[in-house]
Design an enzyme around this catalytic site. Structure first.
Site, PDB file in Angstrom:
ATOM      1  N   HIS A   1       0.844  -1.188   0.000  1.00 34.53           N
ATOM      2  CA  HIS A   1       0.000   0.000   0.000  1.00 34.53           C
ATOM      3  C   HIS A   1       0.886   1.247   0.000  1.00 34.53           C
ATOM      4  O   HIS A   1       2.077   1.173   0.309  1.00 34.53           O
ATOM      5  CB  HIS A   1      -0.916  -0.017   1.213  1.00 34.53           C
ATOM      6  CG  HIS A   1      -2.020  -1.028   1.102  1.00 34.53           C
ATOM      7  ND1 HIS A   1      -2.998  -1.170   2.048  1.00 34.53           N
ATOM      8  CD2 HIS A   1      -2.300  -1.935   0.124  1.00 34.53           C
ATOM      9  CE1 HIS A   1      -3.846  -2.125   1.672  1.00 34.53           C
ATOM     10  NE2 HIS A   1      -3.430  -2.608   0.508  1.00 34.53           N
TER      11      HIS A   1
ATOM     12  N   GLU B   1       1.167   3.828   1.921  1.00 36.85           N
ATOM     13  CA  GLU B   1       1.826   4.214   3.176  1.00 36.85           C
ATOM     14  C   GLU B   1       3.047   3.334   3.427  1.00 36.85           C
ATOM     15  O   GLU B   1       4.127   3.822   3.795  1.00 36.85           O
ATOM     16  CB  GLU B   1       0.852   4.053   4.358  1.00 36.85           C
ATOM     17  CG  GLU B   1      -0.461   4.803   4.216  1.00 36.85           C
ATOM     18  CD  GLU B   1      -1.552   3.970   3.535  1.00 36.85           C
ATOM     19  OE1 GLU B   1      -1.232   3.269   2.542  1.00 36.85           O
ATOM     20  OE2 GLU B   1      -2.698   4.028   3.971  1.00 36.85           O
TER      21      GLU B   1
ATOM     22  N   CYS C   1      -5.490   1.615   5.933  1.00 35.37           N
ATOM     23  CA  CYS C   1      -6.273   0.404   6.223  1.00 35.37           C
ATOM     24  C   CYS C   1      -5.867  -0.148   7.578  1.00 35.37           C
ATOM     25  O   CYS C   1      -4.770   0.072   8.078  1.00 35.37           O
ATOM     26  CB  CYS C   1      -6.108  -0.623   5.115  1.00 35.37           C
ATOM     27  SG  CYS C   1      -4.478  -1.377   5.070  1.00 35.37           S
TER      28      CYS C   1
ATOM     29  N   CYS D   1      -1.801  -0.934   7.232  1.00 31.65           N
ATOM     30  CA  CYS D   1      -0.946   0.259   7.195  1.00 31.65           C
ATOM     31  C   CYS D   1      -0.924   0.968   8.538  1.00 31.65           C
ATOM     32  O   CYS D   1       0.051   1.646   8.857  1.00 31.65           O
ATOM     33  CB  CYS D   1      -1.426   1.209   6.103  1.00 31.65           C
ATOM     34  SG  CYS D   1      -1.124   0.519   4.471  1.00 31.65           S
TER      35      CYS D   1
ATOM     36  N   ALA E   1     -17.445  10.398 -29.919  1.00 27.33           N
ATOM     37  CA  ALA E   1     -16.829  11.324 -30.873  1.00 27.33           C
ATOM     38  C   ALA E   1     -17.880  11.721 -31.905  1.00 27.33           C
ATOM     39  O   ALA E   1     -18.557  10.867 -32.474  1.00 27.33           O
ATOM     40  CB  ALA E   1     -15.642  10.653 -31.543  1.00 27.33           C
TER      41      ALA E   1
ATOM     42  N   ARG F   1      -8.304   5.152 -21.930  1.00 30.39           N
ATOM     43  CA  ARG F   1      -8.221   3.680 -21.923  1.00 30.39           C
ATOM     44  C   ARG F   1      -7.219   3.223 -20.870  1.00 30.39           C
ATOM     45  O   ARG F   1      -7.432   2.246 -20.163  1.00 30.39           O
ATOM     46  CB  ARG F   1      -7.765   3.168 -23.293  1.00 30.39           C
ATOM     47  CG  ARG F   1      -8.854   3.193 -24.326  1.00 30.39           C
ATOM     48  CD  ARG F   1      -8.366   2.569 -25.614  1.00 30.39           C
ATOM     49  NE  ARG F   1      -9.360   2.664 -26.665  1.00 30.39           N
ATOM     50  CZ  ARG F   1      -9.125   2.401 -27.939  1.00 30.39           C
ATOM     51  NH1 ARG F   1      -7.912   2.023 -28.318  1.00 30.39           N
ATOM     52  NH2 ARG F   1     -10.081   2.509 -28.828  1.00 30.39           N
TER      53      ARG F   1
ATOM     54  N   LEU G   1     -25.457   3.794 -27.279  1.00 32.59           N
ATOM     55  CA  LEU G   1     -25.374   5.062 -26.530  1.00 32.59           C
ATOM     56  C   LEU G   1     -26.762   5.614 -26.243  1.00 32.59           C
ATOM     57  O   LEU G   1     -27.024   6.112 -25.151  1.00 32.59           O
ATOM     58  CB  LEU G   1     -24.543   6.091 -27.302  1.00 32.59           C
ATOM     59  CG  LEU G   1     -23.056   5.763 -27.449  1.00 32.59           C
ATOM     60  CD1 LEU G   1     -22.280   6.972 -27.955  1.00 32.59           C
ATOM     61  CD2 LEU G   1     -22.462   5.281 -26.119  1.00 32.59           C
TER      62      LEU G   1
ATOM     63  N   SER H   1     -29.549   3.909 -25.846  1.00 35.22           N
ATOM     64  CA  SER H   1     -30.253   3.185 -24.776  1.00 35.22           C
ATOM     65  C   SER H   1     -29.584   3.425 -23.424  1.00 35.22           C
ATOM     66  O   SER H   1     -30.255   3.507 -22.401  1.00 35.22           O
ATOM     67  CB  SER H   1     -30.416   1.692 -25.082  1.00 35.22           C
ATOM     68  OG  SER H   1     -29.205   1.140 -25.480  1.00 35.22           O
TER      69      SER H   1
HETATM   70  C1  AOF Z   1      -4.802  -0.291  -1.519  1.00 36.18           C
HETATM   71  N1  AOF Z   1      -3.722   0.524  -1.533  1.00 36.18           N
HETATM   72  O1  AOF Z   1      -2.467   2.081  -0.672  1.00 36.18           O
HETATM   73  C2  AOF Z   1      -4.432   1.466   0.464  1.00 36.18           C
HETATM   74  C3  AOF Z   1      -5.591   0.619   0.454  1.00 36.18           C
HETATM   75  O2  AOF Z   1      -6.119  -6.572  -0.065  1.00 36.18           O
HETATM   76  P1  AOF Z   1      -5.246  -5.445   0.335  1.00 36.18           P
HETATM   77  O3  AOF Z   1      -4.409  -5.761   1.533  1.00 36.18           O
HETATM   78  O4  AOF Z   1      -4.410  -4.915  -0.798  1.00 36.18           O
HETATM   79  O5  AOF Z   1      -6.210  -4.287   0.832  1.00 36.18           O
HETATM   80  C4  AOF Z   1      -7.017  -3.567  -0.043  1.00 36.18           C
HETATM   81  C5  AOF Z   1      -7.859  -2.569   0.725  1.00 36.18           C
HETATM   82  O6  AOF Z   1      -7.079  -1.725   1.555  1.00 36.18           O
HETATM   83  C6  AOF Z   1      -8.581  -1.640  -0.212  1.00 36.18           C
HETATM   84  O7  AOF Z   1      -9.806  -2.185  -0.572  1.00 36.18           O
HETATM   85  C7  AOF Z   1      -8.761  -0.369   0.625  1.00 36.18           C
HETATM   86  O8  AOF Z   1      -9.964  -0.459   1.338  1.00 36.18           O
HETATM   87  C8  AOF Z   1      -7.610  -0.403   1.631  1.00 36.18           C
HETATM   88  N2  AOF Z   1      -6.545   0.652   1.418  1.00 36.18           N
HETATM   89  N3  AOF Z   1      -5.698  -0.233  -0.564  1.00 36.18           N
HETATM   90  O9  AOF Z   1      -4.959  -1.086  -2.418  1.00 36.18           O
HETATM   91  C9  AOF Z   1      -3.482   1.383  -0.606  1.00 36.18           C
HETATM   92  N4  AOF Z   1      -4.202   2.335   1.453  1.00 36.18           N
HETATM   93 ZN    ZN Z   2      -3.080  -0.222   3.698  1.00 36.29          ZN
END
Ligand code: AOF
Ligand code: ZN
Length: 348
Positions: free
Chosen positions: A62, A64, A90, A99, A172, A201, A290, A292
């Site tokens: 993540h 952090e 999290c 984190c 477009a 994309r 588009l 519908s």
């Molecule tokens: C992320 N990236 O930098 C933060 C997230 O399955 P995990 O451990 O990767 O956890 C995913 C969840 O963690 C995600 O759904 C979100 O709620 C939380 N924070 N997730 O992928 C990050 N900080």
């Molecule tokens: Zn996290």
């Protein structure tokens, strides 16, 4: 508090840190599904940025955790005082450790959070856990530009949690309103609009189209005019009421790395995209689909690229909320028309 008095960092330094964390997360939009893009900046006691990082993709650290790792690698971890994160840290063991634990194990004593995590598995837990441990935890003011951009970053993630991906329609139009390119031309848009289309994309996880478009154009749907995220596997979802997908086109699309999904109607298609972990889908389809779609509430923003008679294209966006993730994409006009004024508050 463990580190003596909590230092008040200059608000400008916090705003700059948010900007850096948001910019870093924006670079990963389109690479993280089913996880949200998240950015983090770590500051010293004077408010200088020590490290910035973003979540790269599901299963990897993540934001952090990666920012802390970068501080350590640079030998500045001992100076880490404040973390500025776009999303609430999290507090759960998922694919990676919580984190909150990584922050608590560091010298960080102040945490600024852009927006709460809407994920019911972790919602509310992170900020509360850090507060309970004695840290100074602040939320970005709901009406601030920081909160708005942090909400825009997780809008597709939040939408998927509510039941369907975020849906952006890209249409477009020729200057007379027609959708069909002139004979012999595959597209009638300018190089800068083509770049924008490919940037979109790159940012999205799926393309939604109709069988008619596949049969008429045999589109590639690849990212070509800008660099793509490495090893990205996107979904192409085709609205097909019968079983008409040409086998050769399907094989070629799969060879280009796409996952194919067909569905007989739009609600089934949205459900399928959700099951695929798609956060943000872009509709590239013909006038029938588009028309519908326009009558349903299964879309979030409608982007029109209109060719002008004297060169250049006009890009306009109608969005249902001001926190559309489109605002984070380069080349999107800053002026976004809101479909419903009532939903324009970033706090909504
Ligand atoms: C992320 N990236 O930098 C933060 C997230 O399955 P995990 O451990 O990767 O956890 C995913 C969840 O963690 C995600 O759904 C979100 O709620 C939380 N924070 N997730 O992928 C990050 N900080
Ligand atoms: Zn996290």
């Amino acid at each position: 508090m463990q580190q003596g008095t909590t230092q008040q960092v200059d608000p400008d330094a916090i705003a700059l840190a948010y900007q850096a964390a948001i910019a870093e997360a924006v670079r990963r939009v389109g690479a993280t599904a089913p996880n949200p893009p998240v950015g983090c900046a770590i500051l010293d006691a004077q408010g200088h940025i020590l490290a910035v990082a973003a979540h790269h993709r599901a299963g990897e650290p993540h934001a952090e955790a990666l920012a802390l790792r970068r501080c350590e690698a640079a030998g500045v971890l001992a100076r880490a005082a404040t973390a500025v994160v776009t999303l609430e840290p999290c507090n759960h063991v998922g694919r990676t450790p919580p984190c909150t634990g990584a922050i608590l194990a560091s010298p960080i004593r102040t945490v600024w959070i852009g927006v709460r995590d809407p994920n019911p598995r972790v919602a509310g837990g992170g900020a509360g856990r850090l507060r309970d441990a004695g840290l100074d935890v602040h939320m970005a003011a709901p009406d601030s530009p920081q909160a708005r951009d942090c909400l825009a970053l997780i809008a597709p993630f939040a939408s998927a949690l509510r039941g369907r991906p975020w849906v952006t329609v890209k249409q477009a139009l020729d200057f007379d309103g027609g959708m069909i390119p002139p004979p012999g031309a595959r597209t009638f848009t300018s190089p800068s609009s083509l770049q924008l289309a490919h940037r979109l994309r790159r940012a999205t996880d799926a393309i939604v189209t109709g069988l008619g478009t596949i049969i008429a154009d045999a589109p590639e749907f690849t990212v070509r005019h800008v660099a793509d995220h490495p090893e990205r596997r996107r979904v192409i979802a085709v609205l097909d009421r019968g079983d008409g997908l040409p086998a050769a086109w399907r094989r070629q699309a799969e060879a280009r790395g796409f996952r194919l999904r067909t569905a007989p109607d739009l609600p089934a298609l949205m459900q399928g995209l959700r099951d695929d972990g798609v956060l943000w889908a872009m509709v590239e389809a013909g006038p029938r689909l588009l028309a519908s779609l326009r009558r349903t509430d299964l879309w979030d923003d409608w982007l029109t690229i209109r060719r002008q008679p004297d060169a250049g294209d006009l890009v306009s966006v109608r969005a249902r909320t001001a926190t559309t993730p489109l605002r984070l994409i380069d080349g999107i006009p800053s002026e976004i028309t809101l479909e419903q004024e009532a939903t324009c508050s970033p706090a909504s």
